[in-house]
Scaffold this active site. Structure first.
Site, PDB file in Angstrom:
ATOM      1  N   ASP A  45     -65.502 -14.397 -38.789  1.00 24.21           N
ATOM      2  CA  ASP A  45     -66.049 -13.251 -38.047  1.00 24.21           C
ATOM      3  C   ASP A  45     -66.609 -13.715 -36.706  1.00 24.21           C
ATOM      4  OD1 ASP A  45     -68.360 -14.506 -38.943  1.00 24.21           O
ATOM      5  OD2 ASP A  45     -69.293 -12.696 -39.747  1.00 24.21           O
ATOM      6  N   SER A  46     -66.573 -15.043 -36.464  1.00 25.47           N
ATOM      7  CA  SER A  46     -66.879 -15.578 -35.135  1.00 25.47           C
ATOM      8  C   SER A  46     -65.924 -14.993 -34.100  1.00 25.47           C
ATOM      9  CB  SER A  46     -66.794 -17.108 -35.136  1.00 25.47           C
ATOM     10  OG  SER A  46     -65.592 -17.559 -35.717  1.00 25.47           O
ATOM     11  N   ASP A  84     -62.704 -13.892 -43.446  1.00 22.59           N
ATOM     12  CA  ASP A  84     -64.170 -13.888 -43.487  1.00 22.59           C
ATOM     13  C   ASP A  84     -64.677 -12.453 -43.634  1.00 22.59           C
ATOM     14  OD1 ASP A  84     -66.542 -15.231 -43.389  1.00 22.59           O
ATOM     15  OD2 ASP A  84     -66.564 -15.478 -41.212  1.00 22.59           O
ATOM     16  N   LYS A 114     -64.077 -15.375 -47.672  1.00 22.26           N
ATOM     17  CA  LYS A 114     -65.332 -16.133 -47.622  1.00 22.26           C
ATOM     18  C   LYS A 114     -66.471 -15.160 -47.395  1.00 22.26           C
ATOM     19  CE  LYS A 114     -66.685 -18.501 -43.715  1.00 22.26           C
ATOM     20  NZ  LYS A 114     -67.953 -17.820 -43.424  1.00 22.26           N
ATOM     21  N   GLU A 116     -70.975 -15.049 -46.837  1.00 19.89           N
ATOM     22  CA  GLU A 116     -72.163 -15.855 -46.532  1.00 19.89           C
ATOM     23  C   GLU A 116     -73.298 -15.583 -47.509  1.00 19.89           C
ATOM     24  OE1 GLU A 116     -73.406 -15.406 -42.444  1.00 19.89           O
ATOM     25  OE2 GLU A 116     -71.374 -15.686 -41.683  1.00 19.89           O
ATOM     26  N   GLU A 184     -72.819 -25.172 -43.712  1.00 23.92           N
ATOM     27  CA  GLU A 184     -72.911 -25.179 -42.236  1.00 23.92           C
ATOM     28  C   GLU A 184     -74.298 -25.599 -41.751  1.00 23.92           C
ATOM     29  OE1 GLU A 184     -71.685 -21.548 -40.276  1.00 23.92           O
ATOM     30  OE2 GLU A 184     -72.344 -22.290 -38.319  1.00 23.92           O
TER      31      GLU A 184
HETATM   32  O1  KIV Z   1     -67.066 -17.005 -38.555  1.00 26.60           O
HETATM   33  C1  KIV Z   1     -66.854 -18.220 -38.591  1.00 26.60           C
HETATM   34  O2  KIV Z   1     -66.037 -18.787 -37.857  1.00 26.60           O
HETATM   35  C2  KIV Z   1     -67.627 -18.988 -39.558  1.00 26.60           C
HETATM   36  C3  KIV Z   1     -67.890 -20.402 -39.199  1.00 26.60           C
HETATM   37  C4  KIV Z   1     -68.884 -20.481 -38.112  1.00 26.60           C
HETATM   38  C5  KIV Z   1     -68.357 -21.163 -40.337  1.00 26.60           C
HETATM   39  O3  KIV Z   1     -68.071 -18.467 -40.531  1.00 26.60           O
END
Ligand code: KIV
Length: 283
Positions: A45-46, A84, A114, A116, A184
């Site tokens: 989600d980055s 994500d 994934k 968090e 992380e």
């Molecule tokens: O969104 C992402 O790229 C991530 C990484 C920073 C671990 O979750």
């Protein structure tokens, strides 16, 4: 090369081979990442910050994630892809988490998702997602979706108590049947302690050298995203400079009338067709 599976990652850990994990957000980058032989891709989600220009990942939607995962899948058909789960796509309930995890599989053909967080609520989401047949990766430590609670974008687990909390969270997520965990932004000694106690692959980003594999955000490590660079990022290229220089050179050549003039970059007509055309124009 055949696409790797989660069993292959377990085998790599058993063989002492490092797992190489990198983000990608679009078709072109995914193609290059696959060509480079990266083991696993995260569509993080980055992308909210790297591709969409937000200051945080909070505004990223499920539709954003699905669209980018689809593009990455087209670019990397033979790579294990993790989608994500964005902010508020799984926090509300196990049912919400299952439905949104299912969208990643159904609409974007990713291999896993994934999410968090490390407490009992997240363990419940991971367990529910796994029971619905979808592989779930945990993500603990510096978790941007919990920014308010963890005190901003900074390393976690720096006191003995905070470090032990992370070791316990990793165990909890493993017991909830996460297939792997991303750790992380923690001191190397904490990354090591989590990895040594784990029965599943532990991937690290800013968690030191002892984890079973490493992740970086591709735009950071090639010097593409230059708004902010975390301490743990090593820059392997300076793509922003290369592109900016190419854009400047192009602008200068257009303004000076030097592009496109060479025969390599212009189309021609057969001479007789051209003469006929010019004669018609003169009539
Ligand atoms: O969104 C992402 O790229 C991530 C990484 C920073 C671990 O979750």
């Amino acid at each position: 090369m055949a696409k790797k599976t989660s069993n292959d990652f377990v085998q790599m850990v058993a063989n002492g081979e490092k797992i190489v994990y990198l983000t990608a957000y679009d078709y072109l980058t995914a193609k290059m990442v696959e060509k480079a032989g990266i083991d696993m891709i995260l569509v993080g989600d980055s992308l909210g910050m790297v591709c969409l220009g937000y200051d945080t990942t909070f505004p990223v939607t499920m539709d954003d994630m699905i669209r980018h995962c689809q593009a990455v899948r087209r670019g990397a058909p033979n790579t294990f892809i993790v989608g994500d789960m964005p902010y508020m796509s799984y926090q509300a309930s196990d049912e919400q988490a299952i439905m949104n995890a299912g969208r990643f599989i159904k609409e974007a053909q990713v291999d896993a998702i994934k999410l968090e967080g490390g407490g009992p609520m997240i363990a419940s989401r991971i367990s529910a997602i796994q029971q619905s047949g979808i592989q779930a990766m945990g993500h603990i430590g510096l978790t941007p979706q919990f920014m308010g609670q963890i005190g901003g974008y900074k390393a976690q687990g720096r006191s003995a108590g905070a470090a032990m909390k992370l070791v316990n969270e990793a165990k909890l997520l493993e017991e909830a049947s996460a297939f792997a965990i991303l750790v992380e932004g923690v001191p190397s000694v904490v990354g090591k302690a989590i990895t040594e106690r784990a029965g599943i692959p532990i991937l690290g980003i800013g968690a030191g050298p002892y984890t079973h594999g490493q992740l970086l955000i591709y735009a950071d490590m090639v010097g593409f995203y230059d708004n902010f660079t975390p301490k743990f990022v090593k820059k392997y290229a300076n793509v922003a400079e290369v592109l900016t220089n190419a854009f400047k050179e192009y602008a200068q050549e257009v303004r000076e009338g030097n592009f496109p003039i060479d025969p390599d970059h212009t189309y021609k007509m057969k001479e007789e067709e051209m003469n006929e055309f010019l004669a018609i124009l003169e009539k």
